[in-house]
Scaffold this active site. Structure first.
Site, short mmCIF file in Angstrom:
data_model
loop_
_atom_site.label_atom_id
_atom_site.label_comp_id
_atom_site.label_asym_id
_atom_site.label_seq_id
_atom_site.Cartn_x
_atom_site.Cartn_y
_atom_site.Cartn_z
CB THR A 166 -1.07 -0.05 1.14
OG1 THR A 166 -1.90 1.08 1.05
CG2 THR A 166 -0.52 -0.24 2.51
CG ASP A 267 -7.43 -2.67 -2.18
OD1 ASP A 267 -7.88 -1.70 -1.53
OD2 ASP A 267 -6.22 -2.84 -2.39
CG HIS A 299 -5.90 -2.54 1.33
ND1 HIS A 299 -5.23 -2.16 0.20
CD2 HIS A 299 -5.22 -1.96 2.36
CE1 HIS A 299 -4.22 -1.37 0.52
NE2 HIS A 299 -4.18 -1.24 1.83
#
Length: 323
Positions: A166, A267, A299
């Protein structure tokens, strides 16, 4: 007798992640607890330890050394996720996850503890990530202050990788661009052999692909960026968060020969990973890129639930990348 305690005044907040009070204290509501490193993890046999890279600014790292040490090992410099303001290289979630990655891939991992916003707004995390990279690579020339024996004795700098999840994947992307720019060469002429981006955090002022137009201005990614980099030139279209912004460096200059990108079906950042992959394919970049689309997953599921079938497959795919 009435209490003299009065509630602290809130300065600003980023629900549901954290709150900043007017006295400067920060209260974080999410993120896993810190855990100590381990001489030998009972599940994987991986050894870990913590080291200091720099005192000023404060940059440290947790290193992971797998059990099989009879040959030089690939090196992975890893940047943890957490929206630039949460989590840590010393957190339980990343300790558990990177023990598994180090064991499965037989790779020496350097998990970077960079400074977090809001105490240290961006671009601090990018600069810390770059400084940590240079420090690790300096071991290839055996010319580094506060050298680390694990890197000197076990690291193979011809198989040197970077990656992250991320916001950490965003850092890795920007570091690969910085390497490819040629403005600053890496010590020992070390080359990045590949980059792993897991659910990368990118965004822009306009929705892409199937992202909804309604609510785009209030999206989580938009709110996070405003909070962690309030003075960003160009706002959400700063090239650090929008790699296709006007004036952004061309993706054709990425300083690595291959890239592995993961997106997850559930996600909110899925379309951004696909958008980035498509743009990279069309940029003229001469490397090889693979997009792995994992349906039905949330996610960073592989960090939260590493025991599942899809997580094991993802980690195995990452392990096969380090050749």
């Amino acid at each position: 007798m009435a209490s003299t305690n009065t509630p602290k005044e809130i300065d600003r907040e980023l629900p549901p992640l954290l709150r900043v009070y007017k006295d400067g204290t920060v209260e974080r509501f999410l993120g896993s607890s810190f855990v100590a490193s381990s001489p030998e993890d009972p599940e994987t046999g991986v050894s870990s330890k913590d080291i200091v890279i720099s005192q000023n600014p404060s940059i440290s790292a947790r290193l992971y050394l797998p059990k099989l040490r009879n040959q030089k090992l690939p090196i992975l410099v890893y940047y943890h996720g957490g929206a630039f303001c949460l989590e840590s290289a010393f957190s339980f979630l990343h300790q558990r996850y990177l023990n598994i990655v180090a064991s499965q891939a037989n790779v020496l991992v350097v998990s970077v503890e960079y400074r977090l916003a809001p105490e240290h707004p961006l671009p601090a995390a990018y600069e810390d990530g770059w400084d940590a990279l240079k420090w690790v690579i300096s071991h290839s020339t055996n010319n580094v202050e506060n050298s680390e024996p694990w890197l000197l004795n076990h690291g193979d700098f011809t198989r040197f990788y970077i990656g992250g999840d991320t916001s950490g994947a965003n850092i890795a992307h920007n570091i690969a661009l910085r390497v490819g720019s040629g403005v600053e060469t890496l010590p020992g002429d070390v080359k990045i052999a590949g980059t792993v981006l897991a659910f990368p955090l990118f965004w822009s002022s306009k929705p892409v692909l199937s992202e909804p137009v309604e609510g785009h201005e209030e999206s989580s990614a938009m709110q996070v960026w405003k909070f962690v980099y309030p003075d960003a030139p160009g706002g959400i279209d700063n090239p650090l968060i929008n790699p296709l912004a006007p004036g952004a460096p061309s993706l054709a200059t990425l300083g690595c020969p291959k890239m592995l990108i993961f997106v997850a079906g559930k996600d909110d950042l899925r379309d951004r990973g696909i958008w980035y992959y498509d743009a990279l394919k069309q940029s003229g970049w001469q490397g090889q890129v693979e997009l792995v689309h994992i349906e039905g997953e949330e996610h960073c599921f592989q960090i939260y639930h590493p025991e599942t079938h899809n997580s094991k497959n993802m980690i195995a795919r990452i392990a096969s990348f380090f050749v």
